[in-house]
Design a protein around this motif. Sequence first.
Motif, PDB file in Angstrom:
ATOM      1  N   SER A 113       1.010  -1.274  -0.028  1.00 36.02           N
ATOM      2  CA  SER A 113      -0.100   0.007  -0.006  1.00 36.02           C
ATOM      3  C   SER A 113       0.969   1.151   0.051  1.00 36.02           C
ATOM      4  N   ARG A 114       2.128   1.269   0.649  1.00 39.35           N
ATOM      5  CA  ARG A 114       2.775   2.209   0.805  1.00 39.35           C
ATOM      6  C   ARG A 114       3.444   2.778  -0.728  1.00 39.35           C
ATOM      7  N   PHE A 136      -1.983   1.033   8.064  1.00 39.46           N
ATOM      8  CA  PHE A 136      -2.358   0.087   6.768  1.00 39.46           C
ATOM      9  C   PHE A 136      -2.527  -1.231   7.417  1.00 39.46           C
ATOM     10  N   TYR A 157      -6.346  -3.223   7.425  1.00 40.07           N
ATOM     11  CA  TYR A 157      -6.509  -4.334   6.856  1.00 40.07           C
ATOM     12  C   TYR A 157      -7.036  -5.658   7.976  1.00 40.07           C
ATOM     13  N   ILE A 208      -1.836  -6.836  -3.441  1.00 35.99           N
ATOM     14  CA  ILE A 208      -2.872  -6.558  -2.234  1.00 35.99           C
ATOM     15  C   ILE A 208      -4.187  -7.347  -2.112  1.00 35.99           C
TER      16      ILE A 208
END
Length: 458
Positions: free
Chosen positions: A115-116, A127, A131, A288
């Motif tokens: 995500s980064r 994050f 999740y 992801i």
Amino acid sequence: MNKGAKTKAGNLRWWQLSLLGVASTIGTGYFLGSALGIRLGGPAFLLSIILAATATFFVFDVLSRMTAEDPQKGSFRTYAKKAYGRWAGFSTGWMYWCSEVLIMGSQMTALAIFSRFWFPGVPMWIFASGYAVLGLFVIWIGNKGFDRLENVLAIIKVAAIVMFLIIAAAALMGWLKGGSKLHVPGSMNAFFPAGGMGMWSSLIFAFYAFGGIEVMGVMAIRLKNPKEAPKAGRVMILLLSIVYVLSIGMAVIMVAWNQFSTTKSPFVVALSSYHLPFIPHIFNAVLIIAGFSTMVASLYAVTTMLVTLSEDKDAPKLFSRKKFKRDTPIYALSLTAIGLIVSIVLSLLMPGKIYEYLTTGAGLMLLYNWFFILISAGRLIELTVWSKIKRYIGMLLIAAAVSGTALHPMSRPGLWISIGFIVVIGLVVLCMRSVWKKSGQGHAREADKPKFRPKPAR
């Protein structure tokens, strides 16, 4: 086992279970971890994939046959107990719960890293926590919400693999700009650049790409017709084997095996020399999606496993209690949430290599459960000569994958950690035996064993 543990027929069709199996299996072990296998074994990693697929089929074959004859909510843990007694059910159940919680912590850390890629300024813990909360919410809303989400994510992941195959085929045909020299192995040395030992070391990463069939075993009790479980498994494993071999085969032809990075998906590396700026973004999104769907499937499985442990008095009775209209096992879900928090904190605070060794050990513990599934089947199912041969081949391949971790310094510490977990669980079992003897539940009773019918030769 008390008879109340036996489960009623569910509402899943066999093809839906196959799709759920694909969703719970295709994850970062395939999209990212396969690069490690290629680095260790070169193009011979394709052979490792085929061997791992063979063993996976043999394991799920006996698990699905046990499910078809005697559907149980506890799946392989319940069958281990029926075959060898309470110590076996206790050990396999808690070993599975501990290993999956640790692995899920590493999955959420990986999801935070992915995500980064788009939001580099956001702290990783935000994050990871996000999740975790989202995954717990999916489990809380019940089976229907879980099934729908996993089906959608499975389709997205398969679509991404098909997209890679189409783009790779276009690249091999010379229809795309850029690219480099093709690397078709034309000799044994080219196919086995690291020798037989390299392929042996890579076998564990091929097995990781198929990790998740035990989740499918837990979900198999929800079939309308449990006897269709073997069909669902055959279709799923055949589909996975075809897409794995084709996609990884194309990747190692497009790029030299020693140019793959252990921190990048092999499919991104394979297409990196072509003028396709959208590829890194697409595959980052797929990573992801893959990581999140396998994490949610694991959450479902470990929560169900904890409930069955509680129902069998191998965990506090509190964890089998259900609350709210959805019959949510809120206490079991809460303990799993606490385990996830601890795992996330460990992953963020511990030095990277140490936590990597810890999760490698946890992954090996899943294979130990696979091995015990094969052992349990020997006591619970009437096996033909060919079925016995398949069972022994499966055991041999799993043993080869586990022993192969001792050959490489990257995976060797994880092997010792997994053995350490087994020793700790074994010591707990020894301490509990006196308690079980007093309750008269230390051994499998003949009345508990399912009366499976002999199977005709196949």
